[in-house]
Design a protein around this motif. Structure first.
Motif, mmCIF file in Angstrom:
data_model
loop_
_atom_site.group_PDB
_atom_site.id
_atom_site.type_symbol
_atom_site.label_atom_id
_atom_site.label_comp_id
_atom_site.label_asym_id
_atom_site.label_seq_id
_atom_site.Cartn_x
_atom_site.Cartn_y
_atom_site.Cartn_z
ATOM 1 N N MET A 70 -4.065 14.456 -10.524
ATOM 2 C CA MET A 70 -3.229 13.862 -9.794
ATOM 3 C C MET A 70 -4.072 12.726 -9.015
ATOM 4 S SD MET A 70 -1.405 16.962 -7.941
ATOM 5 C CE MET A 70 -0.564 15.820 -6.790
ATOM 6 N N LEU A 71 -3.553 11.499 -9.039
ATOM 7 C CA LEU A 71 -4.020 10.164 -8.618
ATOM 8 C C LEU A 71 -4.537 10.453 -7.017
ATOM 9 C CD1 LEU A 71 -1.651 7.334 -9.583
ATOM 10 C CD2 LEU A 71 -3.990 8.338 -10.747
ATOM 11 N N SER A 72 -3.853 11.432 -6.157
ATOM 12 C CA SER A 72 -4.405 11.728 -4.741
ATOM 13 C C SER A 72 -5.794 12.145 -4.699
ATOM 14 C CB SER A 72 -3.505 12.608 -4.124
ATOM 15 O OG SER A 72 -3.428 13.759 -5.016
ATOM 16 N N GLU A 73 -6.252 12.969 -6.002
ATOM 17 C CA GLU A 73 -7.697 13.272 -5.919
ATOM 18 C C GLU A 73 -8.730 12.178 -5.915
ATOM 19 O OE1 GLU A 73 -8.142 15.390 -9.532
ATOM 20 O OE2 GLU A 73 -6.627 17.025 -8.727
ATOM 21 N N PHE A 74 -8.385 10.753 -5.951
ATOM 22 C CA PHE A 74 -9.150 9.641 -6.003
ATOM 23 C C PHE A 74 -9.348 8.988 -4.560
ATOM 24 C CE2 PHE A 74 -8.074 10.519 -10.402
ATOM 25 C CZ PHE A 74 -9.240 10.684 -11.016
ATOM 26 N N VAL A 75 -8.373 9.339 -3.824
ATOM 27 C CA VAL A 75 -8.215 8.810 -2.543
ATOM 28 C C VAL A 75 -9.445 9.136 -1.593
ATOM 29 C CG1 VAL A 75 -6.907 8.546 -0.257
ATOM 30 C CG2 VAL A 75 -5.740 8.721 -2.535
ATOM 31 N N ASP A 76 -10.055 7.984 -1.016
ATOM 32 C CA ASP A 76 -11.128 8.214 0.028
ATOM 33 C C ASP A 76 -10.830 8.700 1.355
ATOM 34 O OD1 ASP A 76 -13.136 7.697 1.931
ATOM 35 O OD2 ASP A 76 -13.941 5.958 0.578
ATOM 36 N N ALA A 77 -11.561 10.095 1.660
ATOM 37 C CA ALA A 77 -10.832 10.895 2.787
ATOM 38 C C ALA A 77 -11.336 10.007 3.953
ATOM 39 C CB ALA A 77 -11.420 12.214 2.892
ATOM 40 N N LYS A 78 -12.531 9.477 3.934
ATOM 41 C CA LYS A 78 -13.023 8.890 5.105
ATOM 42 C C LYS A 78 -12.210 7.492 5.367
ATOM 43 C CE LYS A 78 -17.156 6.751 7.135
ATOM 44 N NZ LYS A 78 -16.496 5.765 7.727
ATOM 45 N N ASP A 79 -11.801 6.779 4.485
ATOM 46 C CA ASP A 79 -10.967 5.644 4.463
ATOM 47 C C ASP A 79 -9.619 6.158 5.197
ATOM 48 O OD1 ASP A 79 -10.204 2.853 3.974
ATOM 49 O OD2 ASP A 79 -8.818 3.529 2.572
ATOM 50 N N ARG A 80 -9.025 7.294 4.830
ATOM 51 C CA ARG A 80 -7.576 7.322 5.262
ATOM 52 C C ARG A 80 -7.971 7.890 6.905
ATOM 53 N NH1 ARG A 80 -6.449 12.304 7.364
ATOM 54 N NH2 ARG A 80 -4.352 13.153 7.442
ATOM 55 N N ASP A 81 -9.054 8.647 7.190
ATOM 56 C CA ASP A 81 -9.115 8.892 8.680
ATOM 57 C C ASP A 81 -9.520 7.747 9.745
ATOM 58 O OD1 ASP A 81 -8.818 11.437 7.635
ATOM 59 O OD2 ASP A 81 -11.094 12.056 7.676
ATOM 60 N N ASP A 82 -10.239 6.878 8.980
ATOM 61 C CA ASP A 82 -10.670 5.698 9.682
ATOM 62 C C ASP A 82 -9.446 4.842 9.810
ATOM 63 O OD1 ASP A 82 -13.160 6.338 9.792
ATOM 64 O OD2 ASP A 82 -13.866 4.956 8.343
ATOM 65 N N CYS A 83 -8.138 4.838 8.896
ATOM 66 C CA CYS A 83 -7.211 3.969 8.934
ATOM 67 C C CYS A 83 -6.274 4.568 9.845
ATOM 68 C CB CYS A 83 -6.560 3.783 7.629
ATOM 69 S SG CYS A 83 -7.430 2.719 6.610
ATOM 70 N N LEU A 84 -6.055 5.818 9.883
ATOM 71 C CA LEU A 84 -4.897 6.645 11.025
ATOM 72 C C LEU A 84 -5.667 6.499 12.109
ATOM 73 C CD1 LEU A 84 -4.407 10.059 8.874
ATOM 74 C CD2 LEU A 84 -2.809 8.178 9.391
ATOM 75 N N VAL A 86 2.212 8.556 1.157
ATOM 76 C CA VAL A 86 1.151 8.043 0.223
ATOM 77 C C VAL A 86 1.287 9.059 -0.724
ATOM 78 C CG1 VAL A 86 -1.439 8.286 0.089
ATOM 79 C CG2 VAL A 86 -0.296 7.144 2.144
ATOM 80 N N ALA A 87 1.389 10.194 -0.742
ATOM 81 C CA ALA A 87 1.649 11.321 -1.604
ATOM 82 C C ALA A 87 2.569 10.891 -2.692
ATOM 83 C CB ALA A 87 1.769 12.730 -1.260
ATOM 84 N N ALA A 88 3.960 10.482 -2.138
ATOM 85 C CA ALA A 88 5.210 9.929 -2.934
ATOM 86 C C ALA A 88 4.568 8.611 -3.755
ATOM 87 C CB ALA A 88 6.106 9.794 -2.071
ATOM 88 N N LEU A 89 4.156 7.794 -3.076
ATOM 89 C CA LEU A 89 3.574 6.628 -3.609
ATOM 90 C C LEU A 89 2.677 6.619 -4.711
ATOM 91 C CD1 LEU A 89 3.501 3.404 -3.281
ATOM 92 C CD2 LEU A 89 1.375 3.652 -1.660
ATOM 93 N N LEU A 90 1.750 7.469 -4.679
ATOM 94 C CA LEU A 90 0.669 7.799 -5.603
ATOM 95 C C LEU A 90 1.332 8.494 -6.763
ATOM 96 C CD1 LEU A 90 -2.453 8.780 -3.562
ATOM 97 C CD2 LEU A 90 -1.890 6.628 -4.902
ATOM 98 N N ALA A 91 2.169 9.563 -6.588
ATOM 99 C CA ALA A 91 2.970 10.384 -7.478
ATOM 100 C C ALA A 91 3.796 9.396 -8.536
ATOM 101 C CB ALA A 91 3.728 11.536 -6.714
ATOM 102 N N GLU A 92 4.435 8.274 -8.044
ATOM 103 C CA GLU A 92 5.441 7.690 -8.418
ATOM 104 C C GLU A 92 4.360 6.458 -9.233
ATOM 105 O OE1 GLU A 92 9.027 6.284 -9.879
ATOM 106 O OE2 GLU A 92 8.513 7.959 -8.859
ATOM 107 N N THR A 93 3.544 6.312 -8.785
ATOM 108 C CA THR A 93 2.443 5.072 -9.462
ATOM 109 C C THR A 93 2.106 5.553 -10.940
ATOM 110 O OG1 THR A 93 1.668 4.219 -7.447
ATOM 111 C CG2 THR A 93 0.365 4.060 -9.382
ATOM 112 N N SER A 94 2.178 6.931 -10.906
ATOM 113 C CA SER A 94 1.872 7.457 -12.478
ATOM 114 C C SER A 94 3.087 7.065 -13.431
ATOM 115 C CB SER A 94 1.669 9.072 -12.333
ATOM 116 O OG SER A 94 0.652 9.225 -11.586
ATOM 117 N N HIS A 95 4.371 6.871 -12.827
ATOM 118 C CA HIS A 95 5.286 6.373 -13.647
ATOM 119 C C HIS A 95 5.719 4.901 -13.585
ATOM 120 C CE1 HIS A 95 5.993 10.857 -13.819
ATOM 121 N NE2 HIS A 95 5.982 10.794 -12.631
ATOM 122 N N GLN A 96 5.511 4.319 -12.381
ATOM 123 C CA GLN A 96 5.925 2.908 -12.545
ATOM 124 C C GLN A 96 4.539 2.071 -11.828
ATOM 125 O OE1 GLN A 96 9.031 1.303 -10.165
ATOM 126 N NE2 GLN A 96 9.504 3.383 -9.749
#
Length: 220
Positions: free
Chosen positions: A1-15, A36-46
């Motif tokens: 899954m693409l979500s595995e490649f998301v930088d957790a620190k980047d997420r926390d800093d942005c939030l 974000v989960a929906a965005l990454l899941a759909e990016t696998s298809h389009q």
């Protein structure tokens, strides 16, 4: 899954940065994770976002979108917002999540993008979103408080095709990347625009402001 490649620190800093923004409803932040989960899941298809931006999706796309809320002057109403060429929902869905009392009209002509936007709005129960499967020229609405367009067209063209939705008080938010100043200098239409630097890239800019000559000509 693409979500595995998301930088957790980047997420926390942005939030953390988004949470400190005025107008933002902090109780809605968990919905950004769902989006974000929906965005990454759909990016696998389009091809919704570039694969090269997946690791820093939070700063590159979520914070980059949310910062527009911070650029709206405190005295400016924010009850209605048109996002032109919403595509993957950037910035429209992000800002709609954070401003639940504002009505968002997301304008997107591409069928697959429209299907994704409708799915996200339904899944996240975003009742403040209306999706127009159309070009903005064909959208008939009363004047709106805010108009945004991210990577759609040059500013003169955006104003030409969306001016019927605006009046002199409508606030425009137009992310332009690193060509913002040059584009502003080349504008033909009279305006009260200026450039704000992007918080996600100091070399990029957002053209913001009003067009005093507009009177608002759309119907209900």
């Amino acid at each position: 899954m693409l979500s595995e490649f998301v930088d957790a620190k980047d997420r926390d800093d942005c939030l953390a940065r988004i949470c400190r923004m005025p107008r933002v409803d902090g109780s809605r932040l968990p919905l950004l994770d769902a989006y974000v989960a929906a965005l990454l899941a759909e990016t696998s298809h389009q091809n919704l976002i570039a694969r090269s931006t997946i690791s820093n999706v939070w700063s590159r796309h979520i914070l980059d979108s949310a910062q527009l809320i911070n650029l709206v002057p405190r005295e400016t109403r924010a009850d209605s917002w048109v996002d032109i060429g919403s595509g993957a929902g950037l910035p429209g869905v992000v800002c709609a999540i954070l401003l639940p009392k504002c009505e968002f009209i997301l304008v997107e002509p591409r069928v697959k993008r429209v299907e994704f936007l409708r799915c996200v709005a339904d899944r996240l129960a975003l009742t403040n979103i209306c999706i127009e499967a159309s070009t903005v020229q064909n959208v008939v609405r009363n004047r709106v408080d805010i108009i945004s367009a991210r990577a759609v067209a040059v500013t003169d063209k955006i104003v030409a095709i969306a001016g019927h939705l605006a009046d002199a008080d409508t606030y425009w938010l137009l992310p332009k990347g690193r060509g913002a100043l040059a584009e502003l200098d080349g504008m033909v239409m009279p305006h009260a625009f200026h450039v704000e630097h992007s918080v996600t890239d100091p070399e990029s800019g957002v053209i913001v402001g009003t067009i005093p000559s507009l009177s608002g000509k759309s119907g209900s």
